[in-house]
Design an enzyme around this catalytic site. Sequence first.
Site, PDB file in Angstrom:
ATOM      1  CB  ILE A 139      -0.958  -0.001   1.208  1.00  0.00           C
ATOM      2  CG1 ILE A 139      -1.978  -1.129   1.062  1.00  0.00           C
ATOM      3  CG2 ILE A 139      -1.691   1.338   1.322  1.00  0.00           C
ATOM      4  CD1 ILE A 139      -2.889  -0.996  -0.126  1.00  0.00           C
ATOM      5  CD  GLU A 167      19.363  -2.873   4.138  1.00  0.00           C
ATOM      6  OE1 GLU A 167      19.979  -1.801   4.137  1.00  0.00           O
ATOM      7  OE2 GLU A 167      19.820  -3.929   4.596  1.00  0.00           O
ATOM      8  CE  LYS A 187      -7.319 -10.453   8.552  1.00  0.00           C
ATOM      9  NZ  LYS A 187      -7.673  -9.907   7.228  1.00  0.00           N
TER      10      LYS A 187
END
Length: 646
Positions: A303, A326, A419
């Site tokens: 996202i 990284e 959730k």
Amino acid sequence: MSSHPTTSEIIKTQWFRQVIKLILDGQMGLVAWLVMSELTQDSAFSASTVAVWCLIVMSASAIFRNTHQHYRMAGFKDLVSTMLAALAAFLVAAGAMAFGVSLSPNRGYLFLFMASLFTGMLWTSIRLVTRAIYEGEIPFFSSVLSRSNPVARALIVGAGRAGFLVAEELKRHQELGAVVVGFVDDAFEKQGLRIQGIPVLGTTELIPMIIQENQISQVIMAIPSAPGQVVRHIRNVVRATGVELKTVPGFYNLLGNQPWQPEIRNVSIEDLLRRDPIHLDQTALGRILHDAVVLITGGGGSIGSELARQVATYSPARIVLLGRGEYSLWLIERELRATFPSLPLSIELCDIRQKERLHQAFLRWKPGVVFHTAAHKHLPFLELYPEEAIENNIFGTRQVLDAALGVGTRIFVNVSTDKSVNPTNVLGVSKFLAETIVRAGADHAAPGTKLVSVRFGNVLGSRGSVVPIFREQILRGGPLTVTDPKMTRYFMTVPEASQLVLQAGLLGETGKVYVLDMGDPVRILDLAKDMITLSGLDPELDIEIKFTGIRPGEKLFEELFHTKETRQSCVHPKVFEALQESSAQTTVEGWLQALRQTLAIEDEALRRREILHLFRRLVPSYVPAANGLGGFSEAPETIELPRAAG
């Protein structure tokens, strides 16, 4: 010595081609003059007259840069240019006659006009014929050029703008190895028509018959706005014929104002689940993001990275990607620098649990907009290690929020999950409490500051989600592991979820929790079967589906709202406002302190029981699963929660 041509050689080649084209245009002018002389039955002309005429038409062609045209890709603008050059030749010749230059005593202005018109027609014809030969439009040349390469006979589903662009793409690129035989479209008014010479052969219900009668070897679905059920239906119809099916991207893949372009590819699981395209308020989003410093936590995640791609289209002052992975940060940094070379982009290698380091990063960039997507999300792991969920999802959110408010951030968007509704697991509780922290922060933030949470379900194709797992299992030859045949989940694509996060987060009201319209829930078993068939295999014969049982903390189905919680918001038709349930009557500071004390307990069993007890008190709707953290069913209740004032 290098085999590559030098700059001087390239220039010489270009000049040679232009001279050849100029001579050819002059010859077309000569042919037009001679033909018109025959038609007017006046063959009296001198060599000097013809030479002057050829000089005029060649000069007009050169001035209008017709020699720079690429005949094999001649378009409408090129053809207009040739006709304008012919008109200019007439005007020059007519002007010369008006000033006493006698091109021929027996010819008037009408002859000059007709010769000029015919010259333009010849120029246009030679370009169109060259393009037609190149694109295989002329049968003889098409068969000669394609003898060495087998050509697929393609049928395009959808005779709209997208279908037209796909047909043009296949004509232009013979290396794709396909010739369009016809279109199919359900629109009544298109039946029997021809589009660029290609017939509309019928409706989608006739696809099997059309495939058989026309020896179709490839079907291309060119309906970018088609919902998932339409894609699924056409896939099933075509699959029954044994013919290959390909498609083009849906509109939901677009970023910002990016134009749609055809890209022929295999049908994917995202196509089967696609929904109506999302229409964003581009103007409002542009006002907020343009020239703003935007910081994204979890910037290397599914996202976070997609938000970065979409924010980049609005020309922000800078995008700061903050995260601790990284390699994932390096991947999205490389992509963004290639796609948006002028975009100011910075990377902050930072863990949101490191308070001082986090404040340093925020002080350096002072972001005006923050998208908080960093979180632990793997449900079974968090049942085993609830302490990590508390540290990362709860305390991490608090520290990011404090750092943002400390530097005057105007908009803070917390990405949450479905959730958190009636949770049965540690992940859901931790994200619900993160929502509570953001809502409490909105009550005390400076005027004009906007703090919002956006809640959605599973993101299709995100790391660790079911789709990549199924793909890997198919590559290994199976089996595909499904927890329960009745299990359902809500799904969104990564672009779809990110677009609605932008809309709800940036345009919503402060202190609110917004829920994205997830469409209808999808059975995981159906998803597994679809992925097997998309791989060209049979779920009953080639790949086994194995049921493994529900994992710790899992539900059979997810919920988007608490009871009587839902109402549509004014933010977007696909965004709803969730009226958040109340947690225990305690201050945020109070229960955060209690959680911190719990984490300090050395005895693991006692610590887990205290965590369970606190979660149940803080989130009344939490019903822990027996196979998860709920295995510690007896809570000792040793830590008291400070009560809220009043």
